[in-house]
Design an enzyme around this catalytic site. Structure first.
Site, PDB file in Angstrom:
ATOM      1  N   CYS A 121       0.804  -1.220   0.000  1.00  0.00           N
ATOM      2  CA  CYS A 121       0.000   0.000   0.000  1.00  0.00           C
ATOM      3  C   CYS A 121       0.838   1.272   0.000  1.00  0.00           C
ATOM      4  CB  CYS A 121      -0.936   0.000   1.209  1.00  0.00           C
ATOM      5  SG  CYS A 121      -1.658  -1.602   1.579  1.00  0.00           S
ATOM      6  N   HIS A 132      -3.540   8.016   5.391  1.00  0.00           N
ATOM      7  CA  HIS A 132      -3.701   6.679   4.824  1.00  0.00           C
ATOM      8  C   HIS A 132      -5.150   6.258   5.013  1.00  0.00           C
ATOM      9  CE1 HIS A 132      -2.449   2.893   3.236  1.00  0.00           C
ATOM     10  NE2 HIS A 132      -2.676   2.226   4.346  1.00  0.00           N
ATOM     11  N   GLU A 148      -2.780   5.357  13.179  1.00  0.00           N
ATOM     12  CA  GLU A 148      -2.406   6.541  12.416  1.00  0.00           C
ATOM     13  C   GLU A 148      -2.736   7.809  13.196  1.00  0.00           C
ATOM     14  OE1 GLU A 148      -2.647   8.500   7.953  1.00  0.00           O
ATOM     15  OE2 GLU A 148      -4.040   6.871   8.464  1.00  0.00           O
ATOM     16  N   LYS A 186      -9.740   7.575   0.792  1.00  0.00           N
ATOM     17  CA  LYS A 186     -10.288   6.217   0.715  1.00  0.00           C
ATOM     18  C   LYS A 186     -11.752   6.153   1.130  1.00  0.00           C
ATOM     19  CE  LYS A 186      -5.888   3.758   1.416  1.00  0.00           C
ATOM     20  NZ  LYS A 186      -4.990   4.924   1.635  1.00  0.00           N
ATOM     21  N   HIS A 219      -9.697   1.513  -1.177  1.00  0.00           N
ATOM     22  CA  HIS A 219      -8.263   1.295  -1.051  1.00  0.00           C
ATOM     23  C   HIS A 219      -7.733   0.711  -2.359  1.00  0.00           C
ATOM     24  CE1 HIS A 219      -4.392   0.579   0.452  1.00  0.00           C
ATOM     25  NE2 HIS A 219      -4.673   0.142   1.658  1.00  0.00           N
ATOM     26  N   PHE A 250       0.937  -2.930   4.500  1.00  0.00           N
ATOM     27  CA  PHE A 250       1.103  -4.242   5.114  1.00  0.00           C
ATOM     28  C   PHE A 250       2.584  -4.528   5.332  1.00  0.00           C
ATOM     29  CE2 PHE A 250      -3.037  -5.775   2.989  1.00  0.00           C
ATOM     30  CZ  PHE A 250      -3.771  -5.429   4.115  1.00  0.00           C
TER      31      PHE A 250
END
Length: 382
Positions: free
Chosen positions: A139, A277, A288, A306, A311, A370
């Site tokens: 990502c 994110h 986050e 998003k 995503h 990830f």
């Protein structure tokens, strides 16, 4: 002496439109791209919704998206030859029968994966003879691709770079894999409200697809040739905390390090907004939040693209950079939709429901992937 780096071209393929003006208007209007999956039959899966690009494509979707976005970006910038390519691209996840069919269709001397063919095709079409840079940091891939290109241009190693990312995992194996680890939303009856970053009722991310390619070049050269300067990239930082395969460090340790490195690289400017994110997963959003609060405090406005696009995995960072720039150039920060009931653990200054006025200045873009792969960019709009 380090060169200043400008963004002078933007090419997009998204579920909310491919034209930059149309795309920005959709974001500022708070439109959601969520809907039922139509690219295959998802009836046996717990998640049956996604944010699909409304195009039927023969062959590999992410390669098609990249080709379209690259042409648009270079046409927008008015550049042809002499640059380089830095691309974040998704892994080639097929079901086994689909992979066998794909290989059977290839000539005997072209047994390449779609990702390899994508890079080769982009370089051939645009006469790029500098070795292409490939980023597969999940990502964070396209944010890393932009950061890598930024460093090459800043250091004078390339006059310009085509950089960004492309991905499509809306296929049986891609969706089934995310279902297996229960990373995605199962709000199948309400797809437009399924992506809910920072909301207490979030239950996972909405999978999206698409591409964004940006042209980066020396700011001085861009001004000299009369190019449109969308924004300046001022800093890049990354980190790798390796906390877990599919979950972030709970205190955001790697995210904090990446943000601080990007800000330091940019000369520690005053940040006026954060494009988060913001995945809408139970674990990412609080982590986050803690990281942003540690680095910037709790008062800087934060938003998640998003919430509308889902995503886009390897393409997410680049598409979100484009989203932040295009909205900021209009004097706005786009909203985080579906943020109806903020999670008590998510207590920042989120821009929810409607856009917010934004003065020209510095934007921090976060991408946290990830495996603990983290990448951040500092952008400046004028």
């Amino acid at each position: 002496m380090a060169l200043r780096v400008a963004v002078t071209g933007i090419g997009l393929v998204t579920a909310l439109g491919n034209d930059p003006d149309q795309f920005a208007r959709a974001l500022l209007d708070g439109q959601s791209a969520g809907g039922p999956i139509t690219l295959f039959d998802p009836a046996s899966l717990i998640t049956r919704i996604a944010a699909e690009v409304p195009l039927r494509v023969e062959g590999d979707r992410k390669s098609f998206f990249a080709a379209e976005a690259a042409r648009a970006a270079l046409q927008d910038a008015g550049l042809t030859t002499g640059g380089g390519l830095s691309l974040g691209i998704g892994l080639d996840l097929f079901s086994m029968p689909a992979m066998v069919d794909y290989l059977h269709q290839r000539p005997h001397d072209r047994l390449q994966t779609p990702a390899e063919e994508c890079l080769q095709a982009l370089c051939a079409e645009h006469k790029i003879d500098f070795p292409p840079r490939t980023h597969v940091s999940a990502c964070s891939a396209s944010t890393d691709a932009l950061g890598d290109a930024f460093r090459l241009v800043r250091g004078g190693r390339r006059p310009w770079m085509l950089a960004g990312g492309t991905d499509s995992m809306i296929n049986p194996m891609g969706v089934a894999g995310f279902c297996k680890i229960r990373a995605m939303t199962t709000r199948n009856e309400d797809p437009r409200r399924a992506s809910r970053p920072f909301d207490r009722d979030r239950d996972g991310f909405l999978l999206g697809e698409g591409a964004a390619l940006l042209v980066l070049e020396s700011l001085d050269e861009a001004v000299k040739r009369g190019a449109t300067v969308y924004a300046e990239i001022c800093g890049y930082g990354n980190s790798f905390d390796a906390y877990g395969i599919s979950e972030p460090h709970p205190e955001g340790a790697g995210a904090i390090l990446a943000m601080r490195r990007a800000l330091q690289d940019a000369g520690d400017p005053p940040v006026g907004s954060v494009n988060a994110h913001g995945t809408s997963t139970p674990k990412n959003d609080p982590a986050e939040t803690r990281a942003i609060k540690q680095v910037l405090g709790a008062q800087v406005p934060v938003s998640s693209t998003k919430s509308m696009l889902g995503h886009l995995i390897s393409a997410s960072g680049a598409v979100e950079v484009a989203a932040a720039i295009l909205c900021a150039r209009r004097g706005w920060m786009h909203p985080t939709i579906n943020l109806d009931h903020p999670d008590p653990q998510c207590d920042l200054e989120y821009v929810a429901a409607t856009p917010r006025r934004l003065e020209p200045g510095y934007i921090l873009k976060n991408s946290f992937a990830f495996g603990g792969q983290n990448a951040c960019l500092v952008l400046r709009t004028f």
